[in-house]
Scaffold this active site. Structure first.
Site, PDB file in Angstrom:
ATOM      1  N   GLU A 136       0.805  -1.216   0.000  1.00 14.95           N
ATOM      2  CA  GLU A 136       0.000   0.000   0.000  1.00 14.95           C
ATOM      3  C   GLU A 136       0.843   1.273   0.000  1.00 14.95           C
ATOM      4  OE1 GLU A 136      -2.546  -3.239   1.890  1.00 14.95           O
ATOM      5  OE2 GLU A 136      -0.466  -2.552   2.095  1.00 14.95           O
ATOM      6  N   PHE A 140     -12.026  -6.867  13.500  1.00 16.04           N
ATOM      7  CA  PHE A 140     -10.936  -7.344  12.642  1.00 16.04           C
ATOM      8  C   PHE A 140     -10.562  -6.267  11.626  1.00 16.04           C
ATOM      9  CE2 PHE A 140      -9.608  -9.622   8.714  1.00 16.04           C
ATOM     10  CZ  PHE A 140      -8.402 -10.119   9.194  1.00 16.04           C
ATOM     11  N   GLN A 141      -9.278  -5.967  11.571  1.00 14.45           N
ATOM     12  CA  GLN A 141      -8.703  -4.960  10.671  1.00 14.45           C
ATOM     13  C   GLN A 141      -9.339  -3.579  10.863  1.00 14.45           C
ATOM     14  OE1 GLN A 141      -8.523  -6.497   6.596  1.00 14.45           O
ATOM     15  NE2 GLN A 141      -6.513  -7.391   7.064  1.00 14.45           N
ATOM     16  N   LYS A 166     -17.714  -0.236   5.409  1.00 13.39           N
ATOM     17  CA  LYS A 166     -18.173  -1.223   4.425  1.00 13.39           C
ATOM     18  C   LYS A 166     -19.684  -1.171   4.239  1.00 13.39           C
ATOM     19  CE  LYS A 166     -17.370  -6.004   3.001  1.00 13.39           C
ATOM     20  NZ  LYS A 166     -16.685  -7.276   3.329  1.00 13.39           N
ATOM     21  N   MET A 193      24.742   8.060   2.355  1.00 13.32           N
ATOM     22  CA  MET A 193      24.684   9.336   3.052  1.00 13.32           C
ATOM     23  C   MET A 193      24.911   9.159   4.548  1.00 13.32           C
ATOM     24  SD  MET A 193      24.501  12.529   2.312  1.00 13.32           S
ATOM     25  CE  MET A 193      23.570  12.888   0.825  1.00 13.32           C
TER      26      MET A 193
END
Length: 584
Positions: A52, A114-115, A164, A482
């Protein structure tokens, strides 16, 4: 009466109404209704990334290279939290993107389902604005408002969190033309009295410098054209931040190069010694200013910026002008021309003579080698061999990024995509995917270090799947370059965890993904290898083995002023300093 449609249908229709042609995303349970609607249409192309974070960076690359709003779609919980780095990156660099996230159903919010994650709470500090939409009737209007906020004023990322059950429920669609956009109307026109004062300062300046930033590019191509008119008609020197490269052409005679921590000697000394600084669309960030109390100590400072919060936040200015760069430059040129287009030509001639003395120092000089590829040489040859192409450059973050900014030359805006404010390792490869999607016939190159590149290496699968011929030009020094440089110069050569071990064979890795791999370690083979990369019609990983301990100069040591730079010394392969500098 408009027929009710589901929230998922609203999302897809709103994207179509906004002119979206590509979405970068990764499906999950909380966004499956939207993905089902994407499956049922053919106008919007969906690109399945492998992470993502990459979806958001790809949307950034698309937005930066086109001037349009980029779009990413991710699921709830870890999908949304994985997007946070990209959102923060876009906020720091003022990149307009809309991120759509799924959320658990409204009746489960707050139950640790959940999630589930508090996406709006988590992303509030790293977005321009965000929304949790609990009412399907509001959804389409909020999406239209999100696009308006993302692209208006100082651009930036916004997020719309969609439960949802809202995606399944039916409601009334609000067309783009009827969306309520009145709550966010940034000021575009600058104060005319202050612009007149700036025009007067232009007429009397003896040592002027124009300091341009990414805000010029964000304002659109008209702003870049107006900036060029201002420079050409006044004869003033111009420098730029990392994000502003290309707004004024690098081939232009008034170009001083990039300024800042790894900026050019002549650009930094001109900023330090000027008597009039005109900041156009930059934010006085710490990579530019160095030690604040010693930053351009004797100059009158003007600052043109559409974001009121940027004015006087870091550096106090004498002439603050809040407004869109294109509008302000249009008024400034009109007023200055009406006043007779005057400048102090004698003083300017003397100022340019001083700048030419600084230019003669050749601050980008380096010692060549017949046995090992110097990273500067590799980027120089990349520039020479790709200059005539329709070319877009992305970078990761580190030494390679600074060498790319120093040695690659950009004559147009929107050709340079890099992570400036946040300095996100792993940005370049997915950003390049977004650029290539937007410009399918162009040559898109990601200049990378091996450590940064590995952070999102999985996106090679995306490029192979969608036939995106992005070229990964990796300057492989087997070091966190760096970090190692700072440890050498500032931490007594104590190289703590800055060596890369167990690196993959990049040629075999490319082949494992179904791409082409090229390795080059001999300077004599470099040109042919670069041409092989450029001429290949698919994605390429180019493993360029370079000198392991080369430092990136010029460099303003941390906490020092603009006139205290470490410079390369070709004879000793060490460094010399500008007048007054302190070696570390």
């Amino acid at each position: 009466m408009t027929k009710p449609i589901t929230g998922a249908q609203m999302v897809v229709q709103a994207l179509k109404d906004q002119g979206v042609d590509v979405v970068f995303g990764y499906p999950g349970g909380a966004v499956l209704p939207i993905y089902d609607e994407i499956f049922l249409q053919n106008e919007i192309r969906h690109i399945l990334v492998r992470h993502e974070q990459a979806a958001v960076h790809a949307a950034e690359g698309y937005a930066r290279s086109t001037g349009k709003v980029g779009v990413a779609l991710v699921t709830s919980g870890p999908g949304a939290t994985n997007a946070v780095t990209g959102l923060t990156d876009a906020l720091m660099d003022s990149i307009p993107i809309v991120v759509l996230t799924g959320q658990v159903p409204t009746f489960m919010i707050g139950t640790d389902g959940f999630q589930e994650a508090d996406t709006v709470g988590i992303t509030r500090p790293c977005t321009k604005h965000n929304w949790l939409v609990k009412d399907t009737d509001r959804l389409s209007g909020v999406i239209h408002e999100a696009f308006h906020v993302a692209r208006s004023g100082r651009p930036g990322p916004v997020l719309v969190d969609i439960p949802k059950d809202v995606q399944f429920a039916a409601g009334t669609y609000t067309p783009k033309a009827r969306a309520n956009l009145s709550r966010y109307q940034p000021r575009l026109k600058g104060d005319l009295a202050t612009i007149e004062a700036l025009a007067d300062a232009i007429r009397h300046a003896k040592r002027p410098v124009i300091y341009s930033g990414g805000g010029v590019i964000n304002s659109g191509k008209a702003a870049s054209h107006l900036l060029r008119e201002l420079v050409e008609e006044t004869g003033f020197p111009i420098t730029s931040t990392l994000m502003g490269l290309g707004a004024y052409p690098a081939s232009g005679k008034n170009w001083l190069g990039m300024l800042g921590m790894h900026g050019l000697y002549e650009a930094n000394l001109a900023m330090h010694g000027c008597d009039l600084m005109i900041n156009i669309g930059a934010r006085f960030d710490d990579r530019i200013t160095g030690r604040l109390q010693d930053f351009s100590p004797n100059s009158m400072k003007a600052h043109i910026d559409i974001d009121p919060s940027s004015i006087n936040k870091v550096i106090h200015v004498d002439l603050p002008i809040i407004g869109d760069v294109a509008h302000v430059l249009e008024d400034l040129l009109r007023i200055w021309r009406s006043q007779g287009r005057g400048t102090d030509k004698a003083a300017l001639k003397k100022w340019w003579a001083q700048i030419d003395e600084w230019r003669a120092v050749d601050c980008l000089g380096f010692t060549g080698s017949d046995t090992v590829i110097k990273p500067q040489h590799a980027v120089q040859r990349l520039e020479e061999l790709t200059r005539g192409h329709d070319r877009y450059i992305c970078t990761e973050v580190g030494q390679h990024q600074m060498w790319a900014a120093q040695y690659l030359r950009f004559d147009e805006p929107n050709r340079w995509m890099t992570s400036g404010g946040l300095g996100t390792m792993g940005y370049g490869q997915p950003a390049a995917m977004g650029v290539q999607l937007a410009h399918p016939e162009a040559l898109v190159i990601n200049v990378a270090g091996e450590a940064s590149w590995l952070m999102n290496m999985q996106e090679m699968g995306t490029m192979v799947q969608y036939h995106l011929p992005v070229k990964q030009f990796i300057l492989n020094n087997e070091r966190l370059g760096m970090v190692r440089q700072w440890q050498e110069l500032l931490h007594g050569e104590r190289y703590s965890q800055s060596w890369s071990e167990a690196l993959p064979d990049f040629v075999k890795l490319a082949e494992a993904f179904g791409a082409k791999g090229i390795q080059c370690k001999d300077p004599a083979d470099l040109d042919d290898a670069i041409l092989e990369m450029v001429n290949h019609d698919g994605p390429v990983i180019f493993d360029c083995l370079v000198e392991k301990h080369e430092n990136c100069f010029p460099m303003i040591p941390s906490g020092e002023a603009h006139n205290k730079m470490l410079l390369p010394n070709a004879e000793t392969q060490g460094q010399i300093t500008a007048p007054g500098a302190v070696l570390v």
